[in-house]
Design a protein around this motif. Structure first.
Motif, PDB file in Angstrom:
ATOM      1  N   GLY A  92      41.544 -99.666  57.963  1.00  0.00           N
ATOM      2  CA  GLY A  92      40.644 -99.640  59.107  1.00  0.00           C
ATOM      3  C   GLY A  92      40.874-100.786  60.071  1.00  0.00           C
ATOM      4  N   THR A  93      42.107-101.332  60.080  1.00  0.00           N
ATOM      5  CA  THR A  93      42.400-102.479  60.931  1.00  0.00           C
ATOM      6  C   THR A  93      42.437-102.106  62.406  1.00  0.00           C
ATOM      7  OG1 THR A  93      43.787-103.279  59.111  1.00  0.00           O
ATOM      8  CG2 THR A  93      43.992-104.428  61.204  1.00  0.00           C
ATOM      9  N   GLY A  94      42.705-100.831  62.701  1.00  0.00           N
ATOM     10  CA  GLY A  94      42.839-100.395  64.075  1.00  0.00           C
ATOM     11  C   GLY A  94      41.608-100.674  64.916  1.00  0.00           C
ATOM     12  N   ALA A  95      40.433-100.252  64.418  1.00  0.00           N
ATOM     13  CA  ALA A  95      39.193-100.460  65.172  1.00  0.00           C
ATOM     14  C   ALA A  95      38.893-101.948  65.329  1.00  0.00           C
ATOM     15  CB  ALA A  95      38.042 -99.750  64.468  1.00  0.00           C
ATOM     16  N   PHE A  96      39.178-102.730  64.294  1.00  0.00           N
ATOM     17  CA  PHE A  96      38.949-104.171  64.333  1.00  0.00           C
ATOM     18  C   PHE A  96      39.789-104.824  65.432  1.00  0.00           C
ATOM     19  CE2 PHE A  96      40.538-108.340  62.894  1.00  0.00           C
ATOM     20  CZ  PHE A  96      39.345-109.046  62.790  1.00  0.00           C
ATOM     21  N   LEU A  97      41.087-104.494  65.461  1.00  0.00           N
ATOM     22  CA  LEU A  97      41.972-105.080  66.461  1.00  0.00           C
ATOM     23  C   LEU A  97      41.626-104.600  67.864  1.00  0.00           C
ATOM     24  CD1 LEU A  97      45.437-104.886  64.637  1.00  0.00           C
ATOM     25  CD2 LEU A  97      43.972-106.889  64.942  1.00  0.00           C
ATOM     26  N   LEU A  98      41.265-103.326  67.983  1.00  0.00           N
ATOM     27  CA  LEU A  98      40.932-102.791  69.296  1.00  0.00           C
ATOM     28  C   LEU A  98      39.704-103.476  69.876  1.00  0.00           C
ATOM     29  CD1 LEU A  98      41.715-100.719  71.418  1.00  0.00           C
ATOM     30  CD2 LEU A  98      40.226 -99.059  70.257  1.00  0.00           C
ATOM     31  N   ARG A  99      38.738-103.799  69.024  1.00  0.00           N
ATOM     32  CA  ARG A  99      37.530-104.491  69.493  1.00  0.00           C
ATOM     33  C   ARG A  99      37.885-105.868  70.050  1.00  0.00           C
ATOM     34  NH1 ARG A  99      35.136-104.432  65.104  1.00  0.00           N
ATOM     35  NH2 ARG A  99      35.236-106.601  64.393  1.00  0.00           N
ATOM     36  N   HIS A 100      38.745-106.587  69.342  1.00  0.00           N
ATOM     37  CA  HIS A 100      39.135-107.914  69.816  1.00  0.00           C
ATOM     38  C   HIS A 100      40.024-107.821  71.056  1.00  0.00           C
ATOM     39  CE1 HIS A 100      37.334-110.434  66.772  1.00  0.00           C
ATOM     40  NE2 HIS A 100      37.776-109.623  65.826  1.00  0.00           N
TER      41      HIS A 100
END
Length: 694
Positions: free
Chosen positions: A275-283
């Motif tokens: 689930g790293t995608g959503a985390f990186l997209l938020r930043h």
């Protein structure tokens, strides 16, 4: 409050600590300040003033002209003549305007006035056409000159970088100079266009100034009063933008890095499963919003600065037009002359503003060109010497005598008082823990580094006096991190000896020897398959497949000394056994193999094994001799043997643990030629022992 704002706009921008977003702090621990080449000249542009820029112009132009003269003299002369011609046409155009206005504003019948103005109108049209042709000619010549200058500068940079000693490449300070100098070639090209534009601006100003001086002497300082605020405004806007870029460049790079991670092939699995995608997209969104806020602030400052510059220029223009009105009313100037003066002042004002910007660019780019020049000078000083004594085409041995070598940034020597010999026809193994000096010894054997003391002999020729290029011709390197060239499979093998035209079947023979023929057979275009996924239609090899290509390259090179450093790290056990057999098989009557590896079973068939510890040679001998001695080699061998022993204890010498899988105890390794010279044959085969060695 408004006064404070105006005072802030008038002040020269100052470097400030970069703003740090929450995402930058969370992901990267604070502001990122990469040590990149362009940062050498951080904020250099904000130290420049209008007066300083104008004073620096002759030197900047002279440097650019020298560089262009060495590259393409014809194009440079064409540019120079065209620019001078444009300056002349600018002056003639203003004189034509003055003549037209004089005729139109004279008394009499309108038709007569038009007839009077017609010759000046035709002359103005001819001048305009000539100016356009000259501008086109200058653009074409500069366009021909720019890529040539960049190519010539790039070739100088690359040639110098490829010829320096390995010690220089591994030196941190020189490495930084290499990184900095790479921007010089592009800057040299940019300086051509900026220089042409600056010369054009200067000649336009000279033309306008000359015309104004002829019309009335008081108009010349008026031009400067109108143009100076616009030039100042252009410089301030550029400086504020530059400071903002320097403060935010790492933030922007970090945001771009996050975007690249979201699309990265290597990170793709974790992006989805964790689930790293959503985390990186938020930043990414947060950092982009922070950057947008800075861009908005910069746009407001730009608008305010340009408004202030326009206001100051407007006040100067108002004074100029008042002076013109006074001159007209008092009879000191005709109306036609005043009209020409207005056109000239507007033309000169625009030319001066553009000139300031071009000088800014010239100044900044010249810093990087100077870096390139400094690198070239240092590279010449640290280059591998050309020429020297020739070495034998068929040497009998390479001998190290009490060799010591220390890296500049290390307190202790990497190799300390080592004496050993590598006779042709032998397989020599170098073993030892990490940091024992094996890789450094390999560089010394290859001639990449020269010893600080002691000497290295190719027969009777001292390496320090030898032609190093001839030495390199006799050496083949196959290291763990050998280069995976982004070329075809054919070129990846042939590049082992690029100066040699391969004969019929030579490349195929080398590939077959290394087992790379089966790898190549599975590629879509065989030998002509491109091995670089960065290009469309290319293929990618696994680590083990690449190592077979590397071994084929070493086989094709046919050097006298084959140095193999940890060559099988990506191979499975069966492939590893076969690879070591092939490597040992490279030895022949006129060729030696130097094997560096942590796989102790691979060195047991070597003619002589040298054991290194903390840069010193502590043991030497054959496998059985070293095991019987019970020293460091026996300990290392036992530790690895224990990993394969069912009981967890090392087997005795000659037992199963001492037997290489697939081989015979005490037998000859497969692929070794019969009847070749060994370490014990002849006087040169006698290995010199350092004092105190067993």
């Amino acid at each position: 409050m408004a006064f404070d704002g105006v005072r802030r706009l008038l002040r020269r921008p100052k470097p400030a600590d970069p703003a740090v977003s929450d995402s930058e702090r969370e992901l990267f621990g604070g502001p990122l300040r990469y040590d990149m080449g362009w940062s050498t000249h951080e904020y250099a542009i904000i130290e420049l003033t209008i007066g300083g820029a104008i004073r620096a112009l002759p030197q900047l132009v002279a440097g650019t002209v020298r560089l262009a003269w060495r590259t393409d003299r014809r194009a440079l002369v064409t540019v120079g003549v065209s620019e001078i011609g444009q300056g002349v046409t600018a002056a003639l155009g203003l004189l034509a305007v003055n003549a037209v206005l004089g005729a139109l504003l004279a008394g009499g019948d309108p038709a007569d006035r038009l007839r009077e103005a017609l010759p000046a109108l035709i002359a103005g049209a001819v001048v305009a056409v000539a100016a356009a042709l000259l501008a086109s000619l200058s653009t074409a010549a500069a366009g021909r000159l720019e890529p040539k200058v960049e190519r010539a500068a790039t070739e100088q940079y690359l040639e110098a970088a490829a010829r320096v000693e390995l010690e220089a490449v591994e030196d941190g300070e020189f490495r930084r100079l290499i990184d900095v100098a790479q921007f010089g070639a592009r800057s040299a090209r940019t300086m051509i266009g900026a220089c042409v534009a600056a010369i054009n601006g200067v000649l336009s100003l000279v033309a306008v100034g000359g015309v104004l001086a002829v019309l009335h002497p008081v108009l010349l300082p008026m031009l400067l009063l109108i143009a100076a605020p616009r030039g100042w405004g252009a410089m301030r806007v550029a400086q504020r933008r530059y400071v903002s870029v320097m403060n935010w460049v790492e933030h922007v790079r970090a945001g771009r890095l996050i975007g690249e991670l979201l699309t990265s092939r290597t990170a793709a699995q974790e992006v989805r499963v964790h689930g790293t995608g959503a985390f990186l997209l938020r930043h990414f969104r947060r950092m982009a919003e922070s950057a947008e806020t800075e861009q908005t602030r910069l746009a407001r400052d730009k608008a305010a600065t340009e408004l202030l510059a326009a206001a100051l220029s407007g006040l100067a223009a108002l004074g100029t037009y008042g002076a013109l009105a006074w001159l007209i009313l008092t009879g000191h100037m005709e109306m036609s002359v005043a009209g020409t003066a207005v056109v000239a002042v507007r033309t000169g004002s625009a030319a001066l503003g553009a000139l300031v910007m071009n000088i800014n660019q010239l100044h900044e780019e010249s810093l990087y060109v100077r870096d390139l020049e400094r690198f070239l000078e240092e590279a010449r000083r640290r280059a591998i010497p050309e020429g020297g004594l020739g070495i034998p085409d068929r040497p009998r041995a390479v001998v190290l005598e009490d060799v010591t070598f220390r890296y500049p940034d290390r307190p202790a020597p990497a190799v300390d008082g080592v004496s050993l010999a590598v006779p042709m026809g032998s397989v020599v193994a170098l073993v030892g823990e990490n940091g024992s000096g094996k890789s450094t010894l390999v560089k010394l054997l290859a001639g990449l580094n020269l010893p600080d003391s002691g000497r290295i002999r190719w027969d009777d020729i001292d390496l320090a006096e030898a032609d190093r290029d001839r030495v390199f011709e006799q050496v083949s390197l196959l290291t763990q991190d050998f280069e995976r060239w982004p070329f075809t499979a054919r070129t990846n093998i042939r590049i082992g000896q690029p100066g040699r035209e391969p004969g019929a079947g030579d490349l195929e023979t080398a590939a077959r020897y290394a087992g790379a023929d089966r790898v190549i057979a599975e590629l879509p275009r065989g030998m002509d398959t491109l091995l670089a996924r960065v290009f469309r239609g290319a293929s990618e090899l696994s680590g083990g497949q690449w190592q077979k290509i590397g071994l084929a390259r070493a086989r094709y090179r046919e050097a006298r000394v084959v140095i193999v450093d940890e060559p099988t790290s990506a191979l499975d056990p069966a492939a590893e056994i076969a690879a070591f057999d092939k490597i040992r098989g490279l030895a022949g009557p006129d060729r030696a193999v130097v094997l560096v590896t942590h796989r102790m079973a691979a060195v047991r068939h070597a003619d002589i094994i040298y054991v290194l510890h903390e840069g010193r040679l502590v043991e030497q001998g054959g496998h059985d001799e070293l095991l019987a001695r019970g020293g460091r080699y026996a300990t290392m061998y036992g530790l690895q043997a224990r990993q394969y022993s069912r009981s967890g204890q090392p087997d005795p010498p000659g037992g199963k643990a001492d037997e290489e899988p697939g081989g015979k105890p005490g037998g000859k390794p497969r692929g070794r030629p019969e009847g070749r010279r060994t370490a014990g044959n002849g006087a040169l085969g006698q290995v010199p022992r350092p004092s105190g060695s067993p």
